[in-house]
Scaffold this motif. Structure first.
Motif, PDB file in Angstrom:
ATOM      1  N   GLU A  86     -24.395  59.399 -48.951  1.00 35.64           N
ATOM      2  CA  GLU A  86     -25.713  58.805 -48.812  1.00 35.64           C
ATOM      3  C   GLU A  86     -26.326  59.181 -47.460  1.00 35.64           C
ATOM      4  N   GLN A  87     -25.528  59.095 -46.395  1.00 32.15           N
ATOM      5  CA  GLN A  87     -26.053  59.455 -45.076  1.00 32.15           C
ATOM      6  C   GLN A  87     -26.382  60.940 -45.015  1.00 32.15           C
ATOM      7  N   ASN A  88     -25.566  61.747 -45.661  1.00 28.67           N
ATOM      8  CA  ASN A  88     -25.813  63.185 -45.664  1.00 28.67           C
ATOM      9  C   ASN A  88     -27.127  63.539 -46.351  1.00 28.67           C
ATOM     10  N   SER A  89     -27.547  62.688 -47.292  1.00 27.42           N
ATOM     11  CA  SER A  89     -28.770  62.982 -48.042  1.00 27.42           C
ATOM     12  C   SER A  89     -30.037  62.795 -47.217  1.00 27.42           C
ATOM     13  N   TYR A  90     -29.977  61.993 -46.126  1.00 28.85           N
ATOM     14  CA  TYR A  90     -31.195  61.762 -45.348  1.00 28.85           C
ATOM     15  C   TYR A  90     -31.064  62.118 -43.868  1.00 28.85           C
ATOM     16  N   ASP A  91     -29.827  62.322 -43.386  1.00 24.13           N
ATOM     17  CA  ASP A  91     -29.612  62.605 -41.968  1.00 24.13           C
ATOM     18  C   ASP A  91     -29.396  64.101 -41.784  1.00 24.13           C
ATOM     19  N   GLU A  92     -30.338  64.783 -41.193  1.00 21.83           N
ATOM     20  CA  GLU A  92     -30.256  66.228 -41.017  1.00 21.83           C
ATOM     21  C   GLU A  92     -29.158  66.623 -40.037  1.00 21.83           C
ATOM     22  N   ASP A  93     -28.763  65.707 -39.154  1.00 21.35           N
ATOM     23  CA  ASP A  93     -27.726  66.013 -38.166  1.00 21.35           C
ATOM     24  C   ASP A  93     -26.318  65.741 -38.691  1.00 21.35           C
ATOM     25  N   PHE A  94     -26.231  65.225 -39.904  1.00 19.03           N
ATOM     26  CA  PHE A  94     -24.918  64.884 -40.461  1.00 19.03           C
ATOM     27  C   PHE A  94     -24.208  66.164 -40.909  1.00 19.03           C
ATOM     28  N   ASP A  95     -22.925  66.277 -40.572  1.00 24.26           N
ATOM     29  CA  ASP A  95     -22.132  67.456 -40.947  1.00 24.26           C
ATOM     30  C   ASP A  95     -21.435  67.180 -42.286  1.00 24.26           C
ATOM     31  N   PRO A  96     -21.824  67.839 -43.374  1.00 24.56           N
ATOM     32  CA  PRO A  96     -21.205  67.581 -44.678  1.00 24.56           C
ATOM     33  C   PRO A  96     -19.730  67.943 -44.719  1.00 24.56           C
ATOM     34  N   ASP A  97     -19.281  68.836 -43.838  1.00 24.81           N
ATOM     35  CA  ASP A  97     -17.856  69.182 -43.802  1.00 24.81           C
ATOM     36  C   ASP A  97     -16.993  67.997 -43.397  1.00 24.81           C
ATOM     37  N   SER A  98     -17.597  67.036 -42.710  1.00 20.57           N
ATOM     38  CA  SER A  98     -16.832  65.868 -42.276  1.00 20.57           C
ATOM     39  C   SER A  98     -16.415  64.996 -43.459  1.00 20.57           C
ATOM     40  N   ILE A  99     -17.100  65.113 -44.589  1.00 19.18           N
ATOM     41  CA  ILE A  99     -16.757  64.296 -45.768  1.00 19.18           C
ATOM     42  C   ILE A  99     -15.364  64.637 -46.265  1.00 19.18           C
ATOM     43  N   ASN A 100     -15.117  65.930 -46.503  1.00 14.33           N
ATOM     44  CA  ASN A 100     -13.788  66.341 -46.942  1.00 14.33           C
ATOM     45  C   ASN A 100     -12.750  66.172 -45.844  1.00 14.33           C
ATOM     46  N   ALA A 101     -13.184  66.284 -44.584  1.00 12.95           N
ATOM     47  CA  ALA A 101     -12.252  66.087 -43.471  1.00 12.95           C
ATOM     48  C   ALA A 101     -11.720  64.657 -43.470  1.00 12.95           C
ATOM     49  N   ILE A 102     -12.619  63.693 -43.690  1.00 18.91           N
ATOM     50  CA  ILE A 102     -12.199  62.291 -43.740  1.00 18.91           C
ATOM     51  C   ILE A 102     -11.316  62.035 -44.956  1.00 18.91           C
ATOM     52  N   LYS A 103     -11.698  62.592 -46.114  1.00 23.27           N
ATOM     53  CA  LYS A 103     -10.885  62.429 -47.322  1.00 23.27           C
ATOM     54  C   LYS A 103      -9.471  62.948 -47.097  1.00 23.27           C
ATOM     55  N   THR A 104      -9.364  64.113 -46.493  1.00 19.61           N
ATOM     56  CA  THR A 104      -8.053  64.706 -46.234  1.00 19.61           C
ATOM     57  C   THR A 104      -7.250  63.862 -45.254  1.00 19.61           C
ATOM     58  N   ALA A 105      -7.921  63.337 -44.227  1.00 17.30           N
ATOM     59  CA  ALA A 105      -7.228  62.537 -43.218  1.00 17.30           C
ATOM     60  C   ALA A 105      -6.683  61.231 -43.789  1.00 17.30           C
TER      61      ALA A 105
END
Length: 275
Positions: A86-105
């Motif tokens: 949801e944040q990635n959909s409106y925040d241009e500064d959000f790094d989408p790679d962090s989503i999978n990084a958190i899932k993996t962690a």
């Protein structure tokens, strides 16, 4: 991450996410593990927060990466991921790679906690309670089996619902809290201790093993089983349980172990070695 005016997901959407997540393990395979179920669970979120088809495709591809953790606690990851998408959909500064990084962690720690608490502690406790009820009724009542299904299923659904709702509400702040508090490591450690203590206490009532041998000393008949019980009650059931634990720890298949126990029991009983 907190609720703001830019939030696109409503309570209705979160409930839909919960219902979609019921099919989480239905697509399990040995290439992507739980990834197909993760993609399916995220469908209502991706379709709601992204307006552009290319953004939707990118989100779907993102969640086709291999994912594997304990199936019930995975819903906490789903909730956190929903907040991040949801944040990635409106925040241009959000790094989408962090989503999978958190899932993996989160995969490893949540797998350890879920296996320890749900499968290593709750399931043996409820199963022992159910078996005790069945044996107490001389195998004439199915109440123990029914309670086992209801309790395990009910607790599982509660974990799923709270995981998704609280994971979405807290988002990344929940991850930071879990990491800084060390609660995951504590839960894993103490759950194992509780499970060992409780399961050990059930050994005398669920494991039956005795030796019918006796010998006569003058006019006195001495029973070997009574002698062993005077030294330590239920010594043989305890030794058998520890032997099984050791074999399982050596990676013996539980199915093979059960078959060996049945064969050994029949042979030793036929030879008069065991009662």
């Amino acid at each position: 991450m907190t609720q703001t005016a830019t939030n696109k997901l409503t309570k209705s959407d979160i409930r839909k996410l919960f219902w979609y997540s019921q099919g989480f393990v239905s697509g399990f395979n040995y290439e992507k593990e739980e990834a197909p179920g993760f993609v399916f669970s995220m469908m209502p979120v991706i379709e709601k927060v992204y307006d552009n088809d290319e953004d939707k495709k990118e989100a779907y591809r993102r969640h086709t990466e291999m994912f594997l953790t304990e199936a019930h606690l995975s819903h906490l990851v789903i909730g956190i991921t929903a907040a991040m998408e949801e944040q990635n959909s409106y925040d241009e500064d959000f790094d989408p790679d962090s989503i999978n990084a958190i899932k993996t962690a989160l995969m490893g720690p949540f797998a350890g906690v879920g296996d320890s608490l749900y499968h290593g502690t709750l399931r043996p406790l409820v199963a022992g309670f159910a078996v005790s009820m069945i044996t107490a009724s001389h195998y004439t009542s199915a109440l123990g089996s029914i309670l086992f299904v209801l309790i395990m299923g009910g607790v599982g659904q509660i974990i799923r619902y709270l995981g998704i709702t609280k994971g979405y509400e807290q988002g990344m702040s929940l991850v930071a809290t879990l990491q800084s508090s060390g609660i995951i490591q504590k839960l894993t450690k103490y759950a194992g201790i509780v499970a060992c203590v409780v399961i050990g206490g059930w050994i005398p009532s669920l494991v039956w093993l005795s030796i019918p041998w006796s010998y006569t000393a003058g006019e006195t008949v001495i029973s070997l089983q009574s002698t062993l019980d005077s030294m330590m009650p239920n010594m043989l059931p305890l030794c058998l349980t520890l032997l099984c634990y050791k074999l399982l720890d050596k990676k013996m298949s539980p199915v093979v172990l059960m078959i060996l126990l049945m064969i050994a029991g029949v042979i030793l009983y036929a030879l008069g070695i065991l009662a």
